[in-house]
Design a protein around this motif. Structure first.
Motif, PDB file in Angstrom:
ATOM      1  N   CYS A   1       0.843  -1.193   0.000  1.00  0.00           N
ATOM      2  CA  CYS A   1       0.000   0.000   0.000  1.00  0.00           C
ATOM      3  C   CYS A   1       0.878   1.242   0.000  1.00  0.00           C
ATOM      4  CB  CYS A   1      -0.919  -0.004   1.222  1.00  0.00           C
ATOM      5  SG  CYS A   1      -1.928   1.482   1.333  1.00  0.00           S
TER       6      CYS A   1
ATOM      7  N   GLU B   1      -0.078   4.196   0.485  1.00  0.00           N
ATOM      8  CA  GLU B   1      -0.565   5.198   1.432  1.00  0.00           C
ATOM      9  C   GLU B   1      -0.020   5.006   2.843  1.00  0.00           C
ATOM     10  OE1 GLU B   1      -2.144   7.615  -1.136  1.00  0.00           O
ATOM     11  OE2 GLU B   1      -2.383   7.963   1.002  1.00  0.00           O
ATOM     12  N   CYS B   2      -0.114   3.767   3.356  1.00  0.00           N
ATOM     13  CA  CYS B   2       0.288   3.543   4.745  1.00  0.00           C
ATOM     14  C   CYS B   2       1.446   2.552   4.879  1.00  0.00           C
ATOM     15  CB  CYS B   2      -0.915   3.063   5.563  1.00  0.00           C
ATOM     16  SG  CYS B   2      -1.440   1.387   5.150  1.00  0.00           S
TER      17      CYS B   2
ATOM     18  N   HIS C   1       1.337  -0.653   4.303  1.00  0.00           N
ATOM     19  CA  HIS C   1       0.905  -2.004   4.664  1.00  0.00           C
ATOM     20  C   HIS C   1       1.321  -2.976   3.574  1.00  0.00           C
ATOM     21  CE1 HIS C   1      -1.541  -5.070   6.610  1.00  0.00           C
ATOM     22  NE2 HIS C   1      -2.004  -5.395   5.424  1.00  0.00           N
TER      23      HIS C   1
ATOM     24  N   CYS D   1      -6.792  -1.811   0.887  1.00  0.00           N
ATOM     25  CA  CYS D   1      -5.971  -1.924   2.084  1.00  0.00           C
ATOM     26  C   CYS D   1      -6.851  -1.957   3.332  1.00  0.00           C
ATOM     27  CB  CYS D   1      -5.015  -0.724   2.140  1.00  0.00           C
ATOM     28  SG  CYS D   1      -4.038  -0.671   3.658  1.00  0.00           S
TER      29      CYS D   1
ATOM     30  N   GLU E   1      -5.955  -1.338   6.260  1.00  0.00           N
ATOM     31  CA  GLU E   1      -5.484  -0.346   7.222  1.00  0.00           C
ATOM     32  C   GLU E   1      -6.063   1.040   6.939  1.00  0.00           C
ATOM     33  OE1 GLU E   1      -3.654  -0.841   9.818  1.00  0.00           O
ATOM     34  OE2 GLU E   1      -3.100  -2.939   9.518  1.00  0.00           O
ATOM     35  N   CYS E   2      -6.020   1.457   5.678  1.00  0.00           N
ATOM     36  CA  CYS E   2      -6.436   2.822   5.358  1.00  0.00           C
ATOM     37  C   CYS E   2      -7.545   2.882   4.309  1.00  0.00           C
ATOM     38  CB  CYS E   2      -5.225   3.633   4.905  1.00  0.00           C
ATOM     39  SG  CYS E   2      -4.538   3.089   3.334  1.00  0.00           S
TER      40      CYS E   2
HETATM   41 ZN   LIG Z   1      -2.970   1.348   3.388  1.00  0.00          ZN
END
Ligand SMILES: [Zn+2]
Length: 64
Positions: free
Chosen positions: A21, A23-24, A26, A47, A49-50
């Motif tokens: 990912c 973005e985060c 992961h 994802c 997570e986000c």
């Molecule tokens: Zn993410």
């Protein structure tokens, strides 16, 4: 003949693939904890997570 490796299904390759990912950060195997959502244009991997769509292409079509 004992050294010959039996040809496995294509799904074995998918287990080796890891998605990341942006973005985060992961990271998990494609068969990991990603959320798979089915859309009108195919599947997308989100994802956990986000919630960012990591894969927006119908890549699962290759495994069907
Ligand atoms: Zn993410």
């Amino acid at each position: 003949m004992s050294e010959r490796t039996p040809a496995g299904p294509p799904s074995g390759e998918a287990d080796k693939m890891a998605l990341f990912c942006q973005e985060c950060g992961h990271t998990s195997p494609m068969s990991g904890d990603w959320l798979v959502q089915e859309g009108t244009d195919g599947y997308r991997v989100v994802c956990p997570e986000c919630g960012t769509a990591v894969v927006s292409q119908p890549v699962f079509g290759a495994f069907a």
